[in-house]
Write a protein that holds these residues in place. Structure first.
Motif, PDB file in Angstrom:
ATOM      1  N   ASP A 170       0.812  -1.229   0.000  1.00  0.00           N
ATOM      2  CA  ASP A 170       0.000   0.000   0.000  1.00  0.00           C
ATOM      3  C   ASP A 170       0.837   1.267   0.000  1.00  0.00           C
ATOM      4  O   ASP A 170       0.481   2.273   0.607  1.00  0.00           O
ATOM      5  N   GLY A 171       1.968   1.214  -0.659  1.00  0.00           N
ATOM      6  CA  GLY A 171       2.815   2.389  -0.820  1.00  0.00           C
ATOM      7  C   GLY A 171       3.456   2.351  -2.177  1.00  0.00           C
ATOM      8  O   GLY A 171       2.848   1.925  -3.155  1.00  0.00           O
ATOM      9  N   ASP A 172       4.717   2.791  -2.227  1.00  0.00           N
ATOM     10  CA  ASP A 172       5.447   2.680  -3.489  1.00  0.00           C
ATOM     11  C   ASP A 172       6.826   2.103  -3.216  1.00  0.00           C
ATOM     12  O   ASP A 172       7.281   2.043  -2.071  1.00  0.00           O
ATOM     13  N   SER A 173       7.480   1.673  -4.268  1.00  0.00           N
ATOM     14  CA  SER A 173       8.713   0.910  -4.132  1.00  0.00           C
ATOM     15  C   SER A 173       9.912   1.731  -3.646  1.00  0.00           C
ATOM     16  O   SER A 173      10.961   1.154  -3.341  1.00  0.00           O
ATOM     17  N   LEU A 174       9.759   3.047  -3.569  1.00  0.00           N
ATOM     18  CA  LEU A 174      10.827   3.884  -3.036  1.00  0.00           C
ATOM     19  C   LEU A 174      10.414   4.593  -1.744  1.00  0.00           C
ATOM     20  O   LEU A 174      11.056   5.558  -1.334  1.00  0.00           O
ATOM     21  N   ASP A 175       9.376   4.107  -1.100  1.00  0.00           N
ATOM     22  CA  ASP A 175       8.917   4.768   0.123  1.00  0.00           C
ATOM     23  C   ASP A 175       9.745   4.305   1.329  1.00  0.00           C
ATOM     24  O   ASP A 175      10.661   3.484   1.209  1.00  0.00           O
ATOM     25  N   ASN A 176       9.399   4.820   2.489  1.00  0.00           N
ATOM     26  CA  ASN A 176      10.182   4.517   3.689  1.00  0.00           C
ATOM     27  C   ASN A 176      10.076   3.053   4.113  1.00  0.00           C
ATOM     28  O   ASN A 176      10.980   2.525   4.762  1.00  0.00           O
ATOM     29  N   HIS A 177       8.969   2.415   3.763  1.00  0.00           N
ATOM     30  CA  HIS A 177       8.827   0.991   4.090  1.00  0.00           C
ATOM     31  C   HIS A 177       9.927   0.173   3.431  1.00  0.00           C
ATOM     32  O   HIS A 177      10.479  -0.754   4.051  1.00  0.00           O
ATOM     33  N   TRP A 178      10.254   0.517   2.166  1.00  0.00           N
ATOM     34  CA  TRP A 178      11.234  -0.260   1.422  1.00  0.00           C
ATOM     35  C   TRP A 178      12.648   0.289   1.534  1.00  0.00           C
ATOM     36  O   TRP A 178      13.602  -0.326   1.028  1.00  0.00           O
ATOM     37  N   ALA A 179      12.810   1.429   2.193  1.00  0.00           N
ATOM     38  CA  ALA A 179      14.141   2.028   2.307  1.00  0.00           C
ATOM     39  C   ALA A 179      15.175   1.071   2.916  1.00  0.00           C
ATOM     40  O   ALA A 179      16.301   0.967   2.403  1.00  0.00           O
ATOM     41  N   PRO A 180      14.864   0.340   4.005  1.00  0.00           N
ATOM     42  CA  PRO A 180      15.863  -0.588   4.552  1.00  0.00           C
ATOM     43  C   PRO A 180      16.252  -1.693   3.568  1.00  0.00           C
ATOM     44  O   PRO A 180      17.403  -2.140   3.565  1.00  0.00           O
ATOM     45  N   TRP A 181      15.298  -2.126   2.764  1.00  0.00           N
ATOM     46  CA  TRP A 181      15.600  -3.170   1.773  1.00  0.00           C
ATOM     47  C   TRP A 181      16.623  -2.650   0.762  1.00  0.00           C
ATOM     48  O   TRP A 181      17.613  -3.322   0.456  1.00  0.00           O
TER      49      TRP A 181
END
Length: 292
Positions: free
Chosen positions: A97-108
């Protein structure tokens, strides 16, 4: 996995005796620090030689973003097989429910940087080129598929297009701490000579893929099974090919990754291929060096 050839080193470093036949008083077993230094020097030399030999048949695996659902599994496979790739990133809609460069994916993304992978822009809004607009100044019909203006068509000048390319690159650098390569991939690979010239003028060279390098993960699994795609890839891929896959395709029911990714890597290595990032690609090395 790239392996250095086995080698042995003597535990002593002897100095050749002078013509009188006697060794100088300081010859004999080398101090520990000298033995360690010699070991590292020889290791670096042998490793470098082995790597040069091992990568006589390079291929360049690249991933574009997508819904990111398979991203953790892709990362596991790459790490397990010691493979470095180049990621082309856009801020695409994700299963989280976001985008691939958002903060959720930042650690990845940051973890991939630590592993030695490379990054480049896929345009921030996954913006498709739809055509050139006639006129002296370069202008383009563009249709983003992500972001607030997704699925609407706009006319962008060269500066606007470049800004969208740069925005993805800047975001990648912010979340990874690593400067992306001065490269980009237009969504769908759709471009024109005018678009490519505009991008190069603002510092970005375009990267497409080899015909055999299209790994087929965008195709419907009902017609193109993973088994078929894998067999085609292993048969047709040649040295120097740029390969393309994604971090999640919404429309494919039977995901290509990781089902085909691991056997593809294993199969290509068994055929003598090795994996490099686009930083080592002969078509882009000079461009990258000239655009630090």
């Amino acid at each position: 996995m790239r392996r250095a050839e086995a080698f042995t080193l003597p535990h002593c470093v002897w100095v050749a005796a002078p013509r009188g036949g006697r060794r100088p008083p300081w010859s004999g077993p080398a101090p520990a620090w000298r033995r360690v230094a010699a070991l590292f020097a020889a290791s670096a030399f042998v490793s470098g030689s082995a790597l040069a030999q091992a990568c006589a048949k390079p291929v360049y695996l690249t991933f574009d973003t997508g819904h990111m659902g398979v991203a953790p599994l892709v990362a596991d496979v790459l790490k397990r097989h010691d493979v470095r790739v180049t990621f082309f990133a856009a801020a695409e809609r994700t299963q989280t429910d976001g985008d691939s460069l958002d903060n959720h994916w930042a650690p990845w993304w940051k973890a991939r940087a630590a592993e030695g992978h490379e990054f480049a822009s896929h345009t921030y809004d996954h913006a498709y080129w739809r055509g050139d607009v006639k006129g002296v100044e370069p202008r383009f019909r563009i249709r983003p598929s992500a972001g607030a203006f997704a699925n609407r068509e706009f006319t962008w000048d060269a500066a606007t297009y470049c800004a969208n390319v740069a925005k993805a690159s800047d975001r990648l650098q912010h979340i990874t701490g690593k400067k992306p390569l001065p490269l980009f991939r237009a969504p769908g690979g759709k471009t024109s000579p005018k678009l490519l010239a505009a991008a190069r003028a603002c510092g970005y060279a375009h990267v497409a893929w080899a015909p055999a390098g299209f790994l087929g993960d965008e195709l419907p699994s009902e017609k193109f099974s993973n088994e078929l795609l894998l067999a085609q890839a292993l048969e047709k891929i040649q040295s120097g090919d740029i390969l393309l896959a994604h971090l999640g395709i919404w429309s494919r029911k039977d995901p290509w990754a990781p089902a085909d990714l691991e056997p593809l890597i294993v199969g290509l290595k068994e055929k003598g291929f090795c994996f490099e990032t686009l930083r080592q690609h002969p078509a882009y090395r000079e461009w990258i060096a000239a655009h630090p």
